[in-house]
Design an enzyme around this catalytic site. Structure first.
Site, PDB file in Angstrom:
ATOM      1  N   SER A  40      -9.846  -0.924   6.798  1.00 18.13           N
ATOM      2  CA  SER A  40      -9.273  -0.740   5.456  1.00 18.13           C
ATOM      3  C   SER A  40      -8.505  -1.916   4.888  1.00 18.13           C
ATOM      4  O   SER A  40      -8.148  -1.894   3.712  1.00 18.13           O
ATOM      5  CB  SER A  40      -8.356   0.477   5.443  1.00 18.13           C
ATOM      6  OG  SER A  40      -9.128   1.628   5.231  1.00 18.13           O
TER       7      SER A  40
ATOM      8  N   SER B  25      -9.813   1.471   2.576  1.00 15.31           N
ATOM      9  CA  SER B  25      -8.960   2.269   1.727  1.00 15.31           C
ATOM     10  C   SER B  25      -7.855   1.491   1.003  1.00 15.31           C
ATOM     11  O   SER B  25      -7.265   1.999   0.054  1.00 15.31           O
ATOM     12  CB  SER B  25      -8.315   3.368   2.562  1.00 15.31           C
ATOM     13  OG  SER B  25      -7.426   2.813   3.511  1.00 15.31           O
TER      14      SER B  25
ATOM     15  N   LYS C 102       0.858  -1.195   0.000  1.00 18.47           N
ATOM     16  CA  LYS C 102       0.000   0.000   0.000  1.00 18.47           C
ATOM     17  C   LYS C 102       0.893   1.243   0.000  1.00 18.47           C
ATOM     18  O   LYS C 102       1.902   1.285   0.724  1.00 18.47           O
ATOM     19  CB  LYS C 102      -0.891  -0.029   1.242  1.00 18.47           C
ATOM     20  CG  LYS C 102      -1.964   1.058   1.294  1.00 18.47           C
ATOM     21  CD  LYS C 102      -2.862   0.872   2.520  1.00 18.47           C
ATOM     22  CE  LYS C 102      -4.000   1.873   2.575  1.00 18.47           C
ATOM     23  NZ  LYS C 102      -4.881   1.662   3.757  1.00 18.47           N
TER      24      LYS C 102
HETATM   25  N1  GLN Z   1     -13.122   3.602   5.905  1.00 15.34           N
HETATM   26  C1  GLN Z   1     -12.641   4.056   7.182  1.00 15.34           C
HETATM   27  C2  GLN Z   1     -12.335   5.532   7.096  1.00 15.34           C
HETATM   28  O1  GLN Z   1     -12.629   6.094   6.121  1.00 15.34           O
HETATM   29  C3  GLN Z   1     -11.456   3.261   7.596  1.00 15.34           C
HETATM   30  C4  GLN Z   1     -10.243   3.629   6.873  1.00 15.34           C
HETATM   31  C5  GLN Z   1      -9.048   2.831   7.271  1.00 15.34           C
HETATM   32  O2  GLN Z   1      -9.164   1.783   7.928  1.00 15.34           O
HETATM   33  N2  GLN Z   1      -7.878   3.364   6.939  1.00 15.34           N
HETATM   34  O3  GLN Z   1     -11.803   6.099   7.980  1.00 15.34           O
END
Ligand code: GLN
Length: 483
Positions: free
Chosen positions: A178, A154, A79
């Protein structure tokens, strides 16, 4: 992919034995990237030349009789919020334009020591804020199972890279889901280890009390091998637990006889709204499969989990507003000039951050502001404690807990971009274990009514990652094939 195949472990075994070269393995993956990356956009950067050089060097070491490590020659996608020395690390944000980290994240160093080959940096929602990978400054990633759908987020690029066989393994970060949510939507395994079990040194911070790095893989055994390669104490991360890596591989075949498995009612259709019936049904079927294997299955209650989402959207933005203060136009990447320093700071941040990041910074700054701190941030922290206490009570009766990973299967691109609340609701099942710090992982288990993959989430108490993997392996063994 049949659940019994472990492509990463198979590659490592063949490369170590000299039966396949790391170079040939890599070239196969690069060819698939050439073929489908234009449609999927899993990567911000493919490191083809660097990876070929690493693969050749590794092959030379194998030929010389060296032990090249447990992930010998296995391509891994990273990532793009993990630092790679001298290689652009963008967080899919314009604000880091041109920035090259002067050091490698600990996980990157450990991957190399394990013999893995980094093939590229994967797309993400900007600074890991999002659930669909549509908040990337470089355009969205698409779901390899259906190009009209999102891969989740994400870490959507990492999930898509594994699902499309661009790499058998990938790393993501999980602050509120994410890793697990995109893994579920792309039909692969995704793991959020116990907070502190894997070093976060070199992970660009979003919300430091929640962020955790973890694996994506096609199978539970492959994910366990990657976990063991990256885990264990790191003096460079003050939040790393001072203990050796947890041994998550050794009991994968032990079965679940006598284990107590609880389905969290509040997150499986009876509490929070929006859990699709077909997804909830797969969780029940997974539980039944475990029961057949000798587990004792029951209904668990973790009442305060339904407030997890609200607490998270105060705590995570609060921490983000502080962590992202460092992008000021001076120290990293993009600078837009202004009449004085503060005008330059403002112009740089205005041009460099996307809408969702700005929304989080504003939410967080508000939640932390004098006069509101106790009512918002303080209260959210108290809810966090309630969730931890409720989990502790549930674990008096159960060894592991089950929920859906994501409330639905993969949705269409643009379906939720106009409604932040609808997007945030994707994480209702994953967020509680970030707030508690406990491990959680997703295993593919059949498909929804639309034929797209469904993931079942397995949760366990702090540091009980081994039993979580053991149960996940049993679920994987009984999972129906996805078309
Ligand atoms: N979707 C969640 C957010 O927008 C989690 C994101 C993540 O785990 N980095 O914060």
């Amino acid at each position: 992919m049949s659940p019994s195949t472990n492509p990463a472990l198979a590659i490592a075994a063949a490369v170590s034995a000299g039966e396949r070269s790391a170079r040939e393995v890599l070239d196969g993956h690069l060819a698939r990237i050439d073929e489908r990356e234009g449609d999927i956009h899993a990567f911000n950067l493919v490191l083809a030349d660097e990876a070929r050089a690493e693969a050749d060097a590794l092959d030379a070491r194998v030929a010389a009789g060296d032990d090249v490590g447990p992930l010998a020659g296995v391509p891994v996608a990273l990532k793009d919020n993990m630092c790679t020395r001298g290689v652009a690390t963008t967080c899919s944000s314009k604000i880091l334009e041109g920035w090259q980290p002067p050091y490698d994240a600990t996980v990157v160093r450990r991957l190399r020591e394990a013999g893995a080959i980094v093939v590229g940096k994967t797309n993400l929602d900007e600074f890991a804020m999002g659930s669909s990978t549509e908040n990337s400054a470089f355009g969205p990633t698409r779901n390899p199972h259906d190009l009209t759908r999102v891969p989740g987020g994400s870490s959507g690029g990492s999930a898509a890279a594994v699902a499309a066989d661009f790499a058998p393994l990938a790393l993501g970060s999980d602050t509120g889901g994410s890793i697990r949510q995109p893994a579920a939507l792309c039909g692969v395994v995704g793991v959020k280890p116990t907070y502190g079990a894997v070093s976060r040194y070199g992970l660009i911070a979003f919300a430091s009390s929640l962020d955790q790095i973890g694996p994506f893989a096609h199978s539970v055994a492959d994910a366990a091998a990657l976990y063991e390669a990256i885990g264990g104490h790191d003096p460079l991360d003050a939040t790393a637990i001072p203990q050796p890596v947890l041994p998550v591989s050794r009991s994968l075949d032990t079965g679940v006889e006598g284990l107590r498995v609880g389905i969290i009612g509040e997150l499986s259709g009876d509490g929070v709204d929006g859990i699709a019936p077909d997804v909830a049904a797969r969780v029940r079927e997974a539980a039944l499969a475990l029961e057949k294997e000798g587990a004792i299955v029951g209904e668990a209650s973790v009442p305060s989990t339904i407030y997890g989402l609200s607490a998270y959207y105060l705590i995570a933005p609060a921490e983000a507003s502080s962590n992202l203060a460092r992008y000021d136009g001076v120290r990293y990447g993009l600078r837009v000039d202004g009449a004085n320093t503060s005008a330059m700071n403002e112009a740089s941040r205005t041009a460099g951050f996307g809408d969702e990041v700005k929304r989080r910074i504003m939410l967080g700054t508000y939640a932390l502001s004098a006069g509101y701190y106790d009512a918002y941030y303080g209260k959210a922290q108290r809810v966090r404690t309630l969730i931890i206490d409720d989990f502790a009570r549930a674990y008096e009766n159960f060894d592991v807990l089950l929920t859906p990973t994501s409330p639905t299967t993969a949705f269409e691109l643009d379906a939720k971009t106009a409604d932040p609340m609808a997007m945030y609701l994707n994480d209702v099942c994953t967020i509680p274990s970030n707030l508690s710090g406990q491990p959680a992982m997703t295993v593919p288990f059949g498909s929804g009514d639309d034929g797209l993959p469904v993931g079942v989430q397995v949760l366990a108490p702090l540091n009980e990652d081994e039993v979580m993997f053991r149960v996940a392996a049993a679920i994987e063994r009984s999972a129906p094939e996805v078309s």
